[in-house]
Motif scaffolding. Structure first.
Motif: not given
Length: 202
Positions: A127-134, A143-152
């Motif tokens: 989503x962030x890169x638009x699939x361009x592999x940067x 931030x984009x993962x919306x609160x998924x625990x850091x350890x995970x």
């Protein structure tokens, strides 16, 4: 709740939400299992308090309720619904096998079906890169993962980094690192890494 109130599609949506262990839009449901939950079917599962559907922007986001989770656990012991077809029949054979496994091991559904964080990391990266592999800062990715625990996320990055097409790298210019970058870093091989790059297939 009478089982006859639910169609095979509605049952399948509940089981997919259980297996994915996350909130899902109709686009997510369709991508994973070729399903959608809309119209009267969404309303029925909402009214029965099996699924909570919240409108975010133009799309509904669906999540199992506690009652929905209990329904899924009980469904492991249910008979195959009438007119379920061969795919539905195979599904219910698998559910019974799963029930036997849980009974033999003492495990619970929540231990078997957990969020696939690796897939979430790859989806957020796309989503962030638009699939361009940067290359993407891990701070932005988290931030984009919306609160998924850091350890995970750290564990998922560690596993992804074993692939030849995935690169979790240290920032080459350390002077540009912010406090957020330091906090978001994952330590691999004793070295803090700050960026993720997933190669685009040629």
């Amino acid at each position: 709740m009478p089982d006859e109130q639910l169609t095979l599609t509605e049952r399948s949506v509940l089981l997919v939400l259980m297996a994915e262990a996350r909130e899902m839009t109709n686009a997510d449901l369709h991508a994973v299992a070729g399903l959608k939950l809309d119209g009267k079917y969404r309303q029925r599962l909402n009214d029965l308090d099996l699924v909570d559907s919240e409108k975010v922007g133009r799309a509904y986001v669906h999540a199992l309720t506690d009652a929905g989770t209990l329904w899924c656990a009980e469904e492991l012991s249910s008979e195959r619904p009438a007119r379920s077809g061969p795919a539905g029949g195979a599904l219910y054979v698998i559910l019974k096998g799963l029930r036997r496994h849980l009974e033999d091991t003492g495990h619970t559904l929540s231990e078997v079906f957990r969020l696939d964080v690796g897939s979430q990391v790859e989806a957020a990266y796309a989503e962030i890169t638009g699939g361009n592999g940067e290359s993407v800062r891990l701070a932005v990715l988290r931030d984009r993962l919306n609160g998924v625990p850091k350890d995970d996320v750290d564990r998922a990055l560690e596993l992804l980094a074993r692939r030849e097409d995935v690169h979790v790298r240290a920032e080459s210019d350390q002077k540009t690192l912010t406090e957020q970058d330091h906090e978001a870093a994952v330590v691999l091989g004793g070295t803090p890494r700050h960026r993720l790059l997933i190669e685009v297939p040629r």
